[in-house]
Write a protein that holds these residues in place. Structure first.
Motif, short mmCIF file in Angstrom:
data_model
loop_
_atom_site.label_atom_id
_atom_site.label_comp_id
_atom_site.label_asym_id
_atom_site.label_seq_id
_atom_site.Cartn_x
_atom_site.Cartn_y
_atom_site.Cartn_z
N THR A 250 0.84 -1.20 0.00
CA THR A 250 0.00 0.00 0.00
C THR A 250 0.87 1.25 0.00
N THR A 251 0.51 2.22 -0.81
CA THR A 251 1.16 3.53 -0.76
C THR A 251 0.63 4.26 0.47
N VAL A 252 1.53 4.75 1.33
CA VAL A 252 1.10 5.38 2.58
C VAL A 252 1.62 6.81 2.63
N LEU A 253 0.69 7.75 2.87
CA LEU A 253 1.06 9.16 3.03
C LEU A 253 0.60 9.60 4.41
N VAL A 254 1.55 10.07 5.22
CA VAL A 254 1.24 10.48 6.59
C VAL A 254 1.53 11.97 6.74
N ALA A 255 0.48 12.77 6.96
CA ALA A 255 0.67 14.20 7.22
C ALA A 255 0.80 14.38 8.72
N THR A 256 1.87 15.04 9.13
CA THR A 256 2.11 15.12 10.57
C THR A 256 3.05 16.25 10.95
N HIS A 257 2.97 16.71 12.20
CA HIS A 257 4.09 17.49 12.71
C HIS A 257 4.71 16.80 13.93
N ASP A 258 4.57 15.47 13.97
CA ASP A 258 5.16 14.67 15.03
C ASP A 258 6.63 14.41 14.69
N LYS A 259 7.47 15.34 15.14
CA LYS A 259 8.87 15.37 14.74
C LYS A 259 9.62 14.09 15.11
N GLU A 260 9.46 13.64 16.37
CA GLU A 260 10.22 12.46 16.82
C GLU A 260 9.91 11.24 15.95
N MET A 261 8.60 11.11 15.63
CA MET A 261 8.17 9.97 14.85
C MET A 261 8.82 9.97 13.48
N VAL A 262 8.81 11.11 12.85
CA VAL A 262 9.38 11.24 11.51
C VAL A 262 10.87 10.90 11.56
N ASP A 263 11.54 11.38 12.60
CA ASP A 263 12.99 11.16 12.70
C ASP A 263 13.34 9.69 12.88
N VAL A 264 12.58 8.95 13.68
CA VAL A 264 12.95 7.55 13.89
C VAL A 264 12.62 6.68 12.68
N MET A 265 11.61 7.06 11.91
CA MET A 265 11.17 6.17 10.83
C MET A 265 12.11 6.19 9.62
N ARG A 266 12.85 7.28 9.44
CA ARG A 266 13.80 7.39 8.31
C ARG A 266 13.13 7.03 6.98
N LYS A 267 12.01 7.68 6.73
CA LYS A 267 11.31 7.49 5.46
C LYS A 267 11.42 8.77 4.65
N ARG A 268 10.90 8.71 3.45
CA ARG A 268 10.90 9.92 2.63
C ARG A 268 10.10 11.01 3.34
N VAL A 269 10.64 12.21 3.36
CA VAL A 269 9.98 13.35 4.00
C VAL A 269 9.84 14.48 3.00
N ILE A 270 8.60 14.91 2.80
CA ILE A 270 8.34 16.10 1.99
C ILE A 270 7.90 17.19 2.96
N ALA A 271 8.63 18.30 2.97
CA ALA A 271 8.35 19.36 3.94
C ALA A 271 7.71 20.56 3.25
N LEU A 272 6.62 21.05 3.86
CA LEU A 272 5.93 22.23 3.36
C LEU A 272 6.19 23.41 4.30
N GLU A 273 6.35 24.58 3.71
CA GLU A 273 6.43 25.81 4.48
C GLU A 273 5.63 26.85 3.71
N ASP A 274 4.64 27.40 4.38
CA ASP A 274 3.80 28.43 3.72
C ASP A 274 3.36 28.01 2.32
N GLY A 275 2.95 26.73 2.20
CA GLY A 275 2.38 26.29 0.94
C GLY A 275 3.37 25.95 -0.14
N ARG A 276 4.65 25.92 0.22
CA ARG A 276 5.65 25.52 -0.77
C ARG A 276 6.48 24.35 -0.29
#
Ligand code: ADP
Ligand code: ADP
Length: 228
Positions: free
Chosen positions: A188-214
């Protein structure tokens, strides 16, 4: 699988929520979409579900240009995307098993399929012994597992989770992420929208970061705040 081509979204006359966002998420990928509140994460999710239309640019999902999907086919489009939310959205007067079964019933699946599938999926999410509990008899983490079971029971090709650990403590959150990871490994393709920083850091997955819509970063094995 999911492609944004120069997508801009303006709410009303002047709220620029996304600005020329281009990204491609392939089949079977696990991707975190991160960013502060107001950075545009929910707008991305709502565009993928075709709940809103882009002001400019094109969104493709499962090989289809969403603007070409007629209104009567939108329900089918949404059924191809399992959704998990921060607040679980379970029906309070139905048990765990009934919540999952109900999701299958409304999509017209056969009674026999439901009877075999519901226990299997609750087993997969680790709730085989809690099938007959009502949401208020379950912990937050268990309720989120039920909602993941419900989202995944028809095996949609895409699963989207919007702040799935937002209401959970860190330990419980790890279990939920492992479950999403397991669902990803099934294909399954999984997309997780989050601001859970610790979680993102431990998972070491692809991260797409948005700032002010960019999009300000897109890393294959990223951390929440990679140095640029
Ligand atoms: P996030 O999910 O990252 O918090 P959103 O996509 O919800 O970000 O919001 C992006 C921007 O668009 C914010 O400035 C937000 O206030 C604005 N916004 C979101 N939805 C609407 C709406 N329906 N009408 C007007 N502005 C909106
Ligand atoms: P999230 O927690 O996902 O960022 P919000 O709490 O910002 O969501 O928004 C909740 C709902 O309100 C969403 O449907 C969003 O589109 C809408 N919304 C967000 N910001 C605005 C805004 N500035 N004006 C109108 N609606 C908004």
């Amino acid at each position: 699988m999911i492609r944004f081509d120069n997508v801009t979204k303006v709410y009303g006359n002047d709220v620029l929520a996304l600005e020329r966002v281009s990204m491609e998420i392939g089949q079977g990928e696990f991707v975190f979409l991160v960013g502060a509140s107001g950075s545009g994460k929910s707008t991305v999710v709502r565009l993928i579900l075709k709940e809103i239309e882009p002001s400019a640019g094109t969104v493709y999902v499962n090989g289809r240009r969403l603007s070409a999907i007629p209104r009567r086919q939108i329900p089918r489009h949404r059924r191809s995307i399992g959704c998990v939310f921060q607040d679980f959205k379970l029906l309070p007067n139905k048990t765990a098993a009934e919540n999952v079964a109900y999701a299958m019933e409304v999509t017209g699946q056969r009674r026999r399929a439901i009877r075999t599938k519901v226990p299997q999926i609750l087993e997969l999410v680790g709730l085989a012994n809690k099938m007959d509990k009502y949401p208020d008899q379950l912990s937050g983490g268990e309720q989120q597992r039920v909602s993941i079971a419900r989202a995944f029971v028809s095996q949609p090709p895409i699963l989207i989770a919007d702040e799935p650990t937002g209401n959970l403590d860190p330990e419980t959150s790890v279990g939920i992420m492992q479950l999403l990871h397991r669902i990803n490994r099934i294909g399954t393709t999984v997309l997780v929208a989050t601001h859970d920083k610790e979680m993102v850091d431990v998972m070491r997955k692809r991260v797409i970061a948005l700032e002010d819509g960019r999009i300000v970063r897109d890393r294959v094995k990223g951390a929440y705040l990679d140095e640029v």
